[in-house]
Scaffold this motif. Sequence first.
Motif, short mmCIF file in Angstrom:
data_model
loop_
_atom_site.label_atom_id
_atom_site.label_comp_id
_atom_site.label_asym_id
_atom_site.label_seq_id
_atom_site.Cartn_x
_atom_site.Cartn_y
_atom_site.Cartn_z
N ARG A 11 0.90 -1.18 -0.08
CA ARG A 11 -0.09 0.13 -0.11
C ARG A 11 0.94 1.23 0.00
NH1 ARG A 11 -4.45 1.01 3.22
NH2 ARG A 11 -4.75 -1.46 3.53
N LYS A 222 -7.27 -3.77 21.38
CA LYS A 222 -8.37 -3.40 21.07
C LYS A 222 -8.56 -2.84 19.64
CE LYS A 222 -12.75 -4.11 21.89
NZ LYS A 222 -13.15 -5.42 22.28
N PHE A 224 -6.10 -2.98 17.50
CA PHE A 224 -5.50 -4.06 16.63
C PHE A 224 -6.84 -5.15 16.19
CE2 PHE A 224 -3.57 -8.21 15.96
CZ PHE A 224 -2.83 -7.94 15.09
N ARG A 227 -9.13 -3.36 13.82
CA ARG A 227 -8.30 -3.19 12.33
C ARG A 227 -8.26 -4.74 11.78
NH1 ARG A 227 -3.19 -1.51 12.08
NH2 ARG A 227 -2.89 -1.75 14.52
N VAL A 228 -7.95 -5.70 12.41
CA VAL A 228 -7.96 -7.19 11.87
C VAL A 228 -9.44 -7.83 11.39
CG1 VAL A 228 -6.90 -9.38 12.34
CG2 VAL A 228 -5.74 -7.79 13.29
N ALA A 231 -10.05 -6.19 8.19
CA ALA A 231 -9.37 -6.16 7.13
C ALA A 231 -9.11 -7.49 6.57
CB ALA A 231 -7.76 -5.78 7.36
N ALA A 232 -9.08 -8.65 7.62
CA ALA A 232 -9.15 -10.14 7.47
C ALA A 232 -9.86 -10.77 8.25
CB ALA A 232 -7.68 -10.45 7.32
N LYS A 234 -11.06 -13.82 8.49
CA LYS A 234 -10.65 -15.43 8.79
C LYS A 234 -9.47 -15.33 9.67
CE LYS A 234 -10.21 -19.58 6.36
NZ LYS A 234 -10.26 -20.05 5.04
N ALA A 235 -8.63 -14.39 9.44
CA ALA A 235 -7.34 -14.18 10.21
C ALA A 235 -7.59 -13.74 11.53
CB ALA A 235 -6.26 -13.17 9.87
N ARG A 237 -10.22 -14.42 13.26
CA ARG A 237 -10.84 -15.58 13.98
C ARG A 237 -9.90 -16.46 14.38
NH1 ARG A 237 -15.81 -19.40 12.04
NH2 ARG A 237 -14.42 -20.28 10.70
N PHE A 238 -8.78 -16.55 13.54
CA PHE A 238 -7.70 -17.32 14.17
C PHE A 238 -7.09 -16.53 15.07
CE2 PHE A 238 -3.11 -18.50 12.70
CZ PHE A 238 -3.42 -19.85 13.26
N ALA A 239 -6.75 -15.32 15.02
CA ALA A 239 -6.62 -14.74 16.12
C ALA A 239 -7.24 -14.90 17.64
CB ALA A 239 -6.11 -13.23 15.96
N GLY A 240 -8.22 -15.40 17.60
CA GLY A 240 -9.26 -15.37 18.63
C GLY A 240 -10.08 -14.07 18.76
N PHE A 241 -10.26 -13.51 17.95
CA PHE A 241 -11.01 -12.20 18.01
C PHE A 241 -12.43 -12.77 17.77
CE2 PHE A 241 -7.04 -9.71 17.00
CZ PHE A 241 -6.82 -9.64 18.16
N LEU A 346 -4.16 1.24 -3.36
CA LEU A 346 -4.06 -0.10 -3.66
C LEU A 346 -3.63 -0.46 -4.93
CD1 LEU A 346 -6.46 -1.94 -1.09
CD2 LEU A 346 -3.97 -1.60 -1.03
#
Lengths: 362, 520
Positions: A11, A222, A224, A227-228, A231-232, A234-235, A237-241, A346
């Motif tokens: 970016r 919080k 972060f 933003r996650v 932005a992503a 699935k990521a 959810r993988f992070a546990g959010f 982008l």
Amino acid sequence: MRLVLEPRAERSTAAAIASPLIAVGLTLLVMSILFGFLGKDPLNALAVYFLQPLTDSYSLQEMVVKATPLVMIGIGLALCYLANVWNIGAEGQFVIGAVAGSYLAVKTQGTDAGTWVLPAMLVLGALGGALYALIPAICRVRFGASEILVSLMLVYVADLVLDYLVRGPWRDPHGYNFPTTADFDPVATVPSIIEGSRLHIGALMALVVVAAAWTVLGRTIKGFEIRVVGAAPKAARFAGFDADRLVLFTFAVSGALAGLAGIIEVAGPVGHLQPGISPGYGFTAIIVAFLGRLNPIGILIAGLFLALTFIGGEQAQISLKVPLDLTKVFQGILLFFVLACDSLILYRVRLIRTRKAADAVA
Amino acid sequence: MADPVATRVTSQPLLQAIGITKLYGTFVANDHIDLDLHPAQIHALLGENGAGKSTFVKMAYGLIQPNDGELRWLGRKTVLAGPAQARALGIGMVFQHFSLFENLTVAENVALGLPPSEPFAKISAGIAEISRRYGLPLEPRREVWRLSVGERQRIEIVRALLQNPKLLILDEPTSVLTPQEADQLFVVLESLKAEGRAILYISHKLDEVKRLCDTATILRGGKKVATCDPRRETAGSLARMMVGGEIGEVKSAAGERVGKPRLVVQDLSMVPDDPHGIRLDHVSVEVRGGEILGIAGVAGNGQDELFAALSGERLSASDGSVVIDGEAAGRFSISQRRRLGAAFVPEERLGHATAPRMTLSENALLTRHAVGMTHDGFINRAATIKVVDEATKAFDIRKAKRDPEAASLSGGNLQKFVVGREILRELGVLVVSQPTWGVDAGAAAVIRQALIDLAARGAAVLVISQDLDELLEIADRIAVIFTGRLSSPIESKTADREHLGLLMGGSSAQPREMSHAVGA
């Protein structure tokens, strides 16, 4: 020749800063053309809109007064939009916040209630806005309803609630039947920064909100998370959010900020509750959020700029005899260009020389 | 059906590429590639991921245009404006990733790829005819979602053959097949060759190429390295040409290293939330400290669902179905499981393992925030960048700057980061899915070695992979997942490829046709 958008590997920071400026430039260009069609001298018209208000102190103060709710609401909306949550109903949350806070002002009217009234009003305003914003959030999380539609529709419900109250139970008995409450008592009024000026401490609170949002987004887990999730997913959810909980959180926070802006507006510059307490702050704040690139500092600048369009619009109405709605046209065009220019961050634009082969249909 | 292509032995190449060059910005994806494809030959295009194989075949199929060089079809200069023109000339293509509509039938999917003027009945008859002639069993009226990956690939092949191509391009066709299914495919390809058709066969599997192909062209870094007869080469010499050097051998740690069970899965059943997902059906397995347990299987047999259940992205109904280091964690969130000393590496690097547009340090925070890196909700930036630096050093991650966006890294480098991010903390359990998928051979060796070393330090490592060779190389025991059921593990030292292949096809005890009764 044809234009092609090529994805960038990273970016572009330069484009991120340039994009809102390009958008403003293109909007001014379109506005000049519009002024031309209206038979006005474009340069003179733009000067009335954007330069004249900056030359006298009353207009400058007024600009800050109008920027205060825009920035506060815009910050809350940015939190939502960063998380890919679409709160379009800040206008309604603004009104309900104003109503909830005004309840105390109306009920303590003429009593000898102390200085606790105003802080309590602010808390009630924020709470009212937050609860009202939670309605679309819960509908989305529990029933999968579109938060865009629900939050937008609730704007009109809020307007009707306000209308009912100021025409009915809360109407000023000595107000010659005008749909308004009595002017708030001094303990229920937001104090001015300088005696006799329209600058009130709400402006300082908006600055605090900007600083807080900047810290939360850049420095805390919080921010972060917000933003996650945006932005992503699935990521995230993988992070546990938990995306659902974040929908509730961002709606509640943005509703609280809109509600706070609403009660500050009513207890400050307006001084009483009446219909039409907002010239569309809740909607204009959407443009503020995007023009500010969802960045707190950017939103502060964008809020001041859009406040300028409100004041410039009023002046243009008086001195150029152009309709006030031109301001809304301006804001709408600006939003279009802001969103369009965002693709520059982008993607890069490239001119490709047309070859017959390349154009043939696959 | 038209007649098969007349068998002609001629010195004139069918398709000739001369000095084909393709640039993406300043990046040279193909650098003056010359290639001759002759009728009745199977020509391998061999190279690592990123060597430029896909770019080349896209140009040969008219999907993209070369910046320089020319293509000649039967000696005449040709510009392929698009796939339709390529097909009209007689070029067919079977892609690595299928483009099929799950809810439509086989015949409907094939019809969608053909001109609308073709009568539907004729298409169905054509499918039946082709599948009979080449031994590609396919039921035209069956919906695609009921089919195995191998069967889906047959649709793509039949679709290409319906056009009676003179040249058939196959992009990594065996990457999704069991060994037996791959054998069946080779028989089909041999018979296509016998009919005089040219085949361009894209692969990075050396054994396959040696066995099947008449000619091999090797690409490395966008350049053609050599054209050779693969049967005259050894796997080692082909690998050297492909990689441009020796690949580090993966060394397994010596000695017995079997500790107590650290990851226990007990009677885990789970209904998928996606209607086309796979139901996990009473899965039980134990991974002991110090061992690598491999889970083999063809894609789409419940691997994604198993990973989600183990990681905690989806919670089990009962605590006891997933036990991490003695702690019943079936209903623990992914963060709680991480705090127990477990770590997870999903298959999809961009978008699942990482947020593509965030920096590496932010992506370090993504999975490590539950186990440090924050203080009263505030991010310890120094700690996040330290993970990036450590992983960079330990795994030799190549990147343009210290902390770039995840999406800007190459597949192999990003995978090294994703694995390094997890491995560089004290771990008891690692669950990793497709650790070296789409990764160059050098990075793959580094990652496999890291997994072996981790197990040697006493961790329990569970590797889900579709690459049977990889599992045979690194795993101590291998279990096979098929339609959501997990076989009991067998020792990989004594494992028989044939047996594993049959398990992957779902026919351990049952006759082979049972494998078609999937799902529902």
